[in-house]
Design a protein around this motif. Structure first.
Motif, mmCIF file in Angstrom:
data_model
loop_
_atom_site.group_PDB
_atom_site.id
_atom_site.type_symbol
_atom_site.label_atom_id
_atom_site.label_comp_id
_atom_site.label_asym_id
_atom_site.label_seq_id
_atom_site.Cartn_x
_atom_site.Cartn_y
_atom_site.Cartn_z
ATOM 1 N N LYS A 64 0.819 -1.242 0.087
ATOM 2 C CA LYS A 64 -0.012 -0.022 -0.105
ATOM 3 C C LYS A 64 0.790 1.120 0.046
ATOM 4 O O LYS A 64 0.231 2.256 -0.477
ATOM 5 C CB LYS A 64 -0.957 -0.059 1.348
ATOM 6 C CG LYS A 64 -1.824 -1.115 1.177
ATOM 7 C CD LYS A 64 -3.104 -1.037 2.442
ATOM 8 C CE LYS A 64 -4.063 -1.997 2.334
ATOM 9 N NZ LYS A 64 -4.755 -1.840 3.710
ATOM 10 N N CYS A 65 2.138 1.047 0.387
ATOM 11 C CA CYS A 65 2.853 2.402 0.552
ATOM 12 C C CYS A 65 4.041 2.458 -0.557
ATOM 13 O O CYS A 65 4.507 3.536 -0.688
ATOM 14 C CB CYS A 65 3.613 2.155 1.860
ATOM 15 S SG CYS A 65 3.063 2.005 3.472
ATOM 16 N N ILE A 70 11.702 7.223 -12.956
ATOM 17 C CA ILE A 70 10.719 7.644 -13.901
ATOM 18 C C ILE A 70 9.932 6.681 -14.170
ATOM 19 O O ILE A 70 8.583 6.557 -14.280
ATOM 20 C CB ILE A 70 11.161 8.174 -15.025
ATOM 21 C CG1 ILE A 70 11.642 9.638 -14.794
ATOM 22 C CG2 ILE A 70 9.981 8.680 -16.246
ATOM 23 C CD1 ILE A 70 12.696 10.471 -16.174
ATOM 24 N N CYS A 71 10.099 5.287 -14.401
ATOM 25 C CA CYS A 71 9.540 4.209 -14.608
ATOM 26 C C CYS A 71 8.773 3.544 -13.646
ATOM 27 O O CYS A 71 7.618 3.196 -13.654
ATOM 28 C CB CYS A 71 10.296 3.198 -15.453
ATOM 29 S SG CYS A 71 11.056 3.398 -17.037
ATOM 30 N N LEU A 72 9.500 3.368 -12.362
ATOM 31 C CA LEU A 72 8.820 2.721 -11.281
ATOM 32 C C LEU A 72 8.448 3.718 -10.118
ATOM 33 O O LEU A 72 7.823 3.085 -9.188
ATOM 34 C CB LEU A 72 9.893 1.703 -10.667
ATOM 35 C CG LEU A 72 10.420 0.576 -11.911
ATOM 36 C CD1 LEU A 72 11.410 -0.182 -11.045
ATOM 37 C CD2 LEU A 72 8.960 -0.222 -12.445
ATOM 38 N N GLY A 73 8.709 4.984 -10.212
ATOM 39 C CA GLY A 73 8.466 5.868 -9.132
ATOM 40 C C GLY A 73 9.606 5.643 -7.909
ATOM 41 O O GLY A 73 10.383 4.920 -8.198
ATOM 42 N N ILE A 74 9.701 6.669 -7.224
ATOM 43 C CA ILE A 74 10.743 6.720 -6.348
ATOM 44 C C ILE A 74 10.069 6.291 -4.734
ATOM 45 O O ILE A 74 9.194 6.934 -4.441
ATOM 46 C CB ILE A 74 11.390 8.445 -6.097
ATOM 47 C CG1 ILE A 74 11.940 8.647 -7.461
ATOM 48 C CG2 ILE A 74 12.251 8.211 -4.753
ATOM 49 C CD1 ILE A 74 12.544 10.083 -7.579
ATOM 50 N N PRO A 75 10.504 5.476 -4.274
ATOM 51 C CA PRO A 75 9.990 4.955 -3.022
ATOM 52 C C PRO A 75 10.379 5.919 -2.018
ATOM 53 O O PRO A 75 11.136 6.496 -2.013
ATOM 54 C CB PRO A 75 10.958 3.681 -2.752
ATOM 55 C CG PRO A 75 11.282 3.201 -3.936
ATOM 56 C CD PRO A 75 11.462 4.460 -4.775
ATOM 57 N N PRO A 76 9.175 6.114 -0.922
ATOM 58 C CA PRO A 76 9.483 7.048 0.092
ATOM 59 C C PRO A 76 10.353 6.618 1.098
ATOM 60 O O PRO A 76 10.710 5.443 1.183
ATOM 61 C CB PRO A 76 7.988 7.009 0.792
ATOM 62 C CG PRO A 76 7.571 5.705 0.528
ATOM 63 C CD PRO A 76 7.977 5.310 -0.925
ATOM 64 N N GLU A 77 11.345 7.745 1.636
ATOM 65 C CA GLU A 77 12.317 7.319 2.604
ATOM 66 C C GLU A 77 11.860 6.750 3.832
ATOM 67 O O GLU A 77 12.282 6.137 4.437
ATOM 68 C CB GLU A 77 13.038 8.552 2.819
ATOM 69 C CG GLU A 77 13.919 8.973 1.501
ATOM 70 C CD GLU A 77 14.972 10.105 1.946
ATOM 71 O OE1 GLU A 77 15.061 10.888 3.066
ATOM 72 O OE2 GLU A 77 15.283 10.714 0.840
ATOM 73 N N THR A 78 10.560 7.255 4.374
ATOM 74 C CA THR A 78 9.657 6.880 5.617
ATOM 75 C C THR A 78 8.209 6.675 5.050
ATOM 76 O O THR A 78 7.674 7.194 4.192
ATOM 77 C CB THR A 78 9.905 7.906 6.563
ATOM 78 O OG1 THR A 78 9.185 9.088 6.226
ATOM 79 C CG2 THR A 78 11.297 8.075 7.039
#
Length: 389
Positions: free
Chosen positions: A136-137, A195-203
């Motif tokens: 979900k995150c 750009i293709c996968l998105g940037i995961p959040p640091e927290t």
């Protein structure tokens, strides 16, 4: 010939009596297989899906969840960046040790510089360094579910970068020049993958309801903190080992093996295979399932597989009756590996087994693929690796 004219040859060869004799009931199975059913779609992320499906079972039990998924896309994102870096560093290493571009090693590596597939030790590398997060995150993106376009872009850039690095090494040879070139190239790789996968959040903050409908909240927390504090106590990836059954004469049982240039992280854990007889793998897998723990494994699934029925069995197709010759069984497993007839093509999870009293050496297994359930009978001749504490 007339029957095959408008029919799939494998469907035509289906053995009716074997289908009727197949039972999907098992004497030993893990308590829960996890919900929802996962789907890797048009990507080669089976090794990530299978690993996370195994890991989520004790996590779901610990936190009393109805359903749960770890983010497969998160590990996929980290693997793409790390593996590009690993590949480019291997290209530098190959150039420095005199490997020619036209040579077998470099040519083979350049054929598919950034595959989706992976091994168990690669999972350990990613989880130890980057941790985990709920799906979900960090949900799926188009390129996570359909990775071909992204991979082709990365393949083109990695081949271009390989030529550039070899030019720098041949003309300059200074380590600082190589490092600065690698740094610039990896910045471009990071941009493409992000750009293709998105940037995961640091927290992230994870909110959920348990089975009793009680509300819970975890976070803000980093993915690594999430793994170390909430997942690792119930499933520690470092407590597992990877076993392989490779009967080729030159690869003796009881020894550990690796493959040159096979990995996903510079400075990470190498890909190691502990070679054991297939009977050892079957016994350990059975004991793991009896103890309630699913088992990650990889095998050959293209042979003797009835996909529509969810059955893999050495006798599921009656080639002899249809074509007058046997297929797949004319070679031993050692010969199939030597002559390119077999290799590990898919990773899944064993979740149940039935020990056949009349044929104890050949138990039946239920495996959880990333989108369905398959029953295996008499087919562990193809099994290549699994893990167990």
């Amino acid at each position: 010939m007339n029957a095959c004219f408008k029919s799939d040859p494998l469907e035509m060869c289906m053995c009716r009596c074997k289908v009727m004799a197949t039972s999907h009931m098992f004497t030993h199975k893990v308590e829960s297989e996890g919900r929802p059913i996962t789907n890797q779609k048009s990507s080669g992320r089976c090794w990530i899906f299978a690993a996370l499906n195994v890991m989520r079972l004790p996590f779901i039990k610990q936190y009393n969840l109805e359903e749960f998924e770890f983010s497969q896309s998160y590990l996929f994102y980290m693997d793409k960046i790390e593996r590009c870096n690993y590949f480019l560093n291997k290209m530098v290493e190959c150039a420095k040790r005199g490997e020619e571009v036209e040579g077998r090693l470099v040519s083979f590596l350049l054929h598919d510089p950034i595959p989706d597939g992976g091994q168990w030790d690669m999972i350990i590398n990613l989880v130890k360094r980057y941790g985990l997060m709920p799906k979900k995150c960090f949900p799926e993106s188009y390129s996570a579910e359909n990775s071909m376009r992204m991979n082709r872009i990365l393949q083109s850039k990695l081949r271009e970068y390989t030529r550039e690095l070899r030019t720098v090494i041949s003309k300059d040879g200074e380590e600082s020049s190589v490092v600065s070139t690698l740094t610039r190239q990896m910045k471009e790789i990071y941009r493409i993958v992000s750009i293709c996968l998105g940037i995961p959040p640091e927290t992230f903050t994870w909110e959920y309801y348990d089975k009793s409908k009680a509300y819970h909240k975890i976070g803000p927390v980093t993915p690594l903190e999430f793994y170390n504090e909430y997942v690792k106590p119930v499933y520690n990836v470092e407590d597992k080992v990877c076993l392989v059954t490779d009967p080729r004469p030159n690869n003796a049982y009881g020894h550990a093996y690796t493959v040159d240039c096979l990995g996903n992280m510079v400075g990470g854990r190498p890909t190691i295979y502990n070679n054991q007889p297939v009977e050892t793998l079957m016994n350990i897998t059975s004991e793991s399932i009896k103890n309630g723990e699913a088992v990650w494994f990889g095998c050959e699934v293209a042979k003797r597989f009835a996909g529509k029925l969810g059955i893999q069995d050495l006798e599921i197709h009656d080639y002899k009756s249809a074509f007058g010759v046997e297929v797949n069984l004319g070679l031993t497993k050692a010969d199939r590996l030597l002559y390119g007839e077999s290799l590990m093509t898919h990773a899944m999870a064993f979740t149940a087994t039935t020990i056949n009293v009349s044929i104890p050496a050949f138990p039946a297994w239920r495996l959880k693929a990333d989108f369905n359930i398959v029953t295996l009978h008499l087919c562990l001749i193809y099994v290549l690796c699994l893990l167990y504490t």
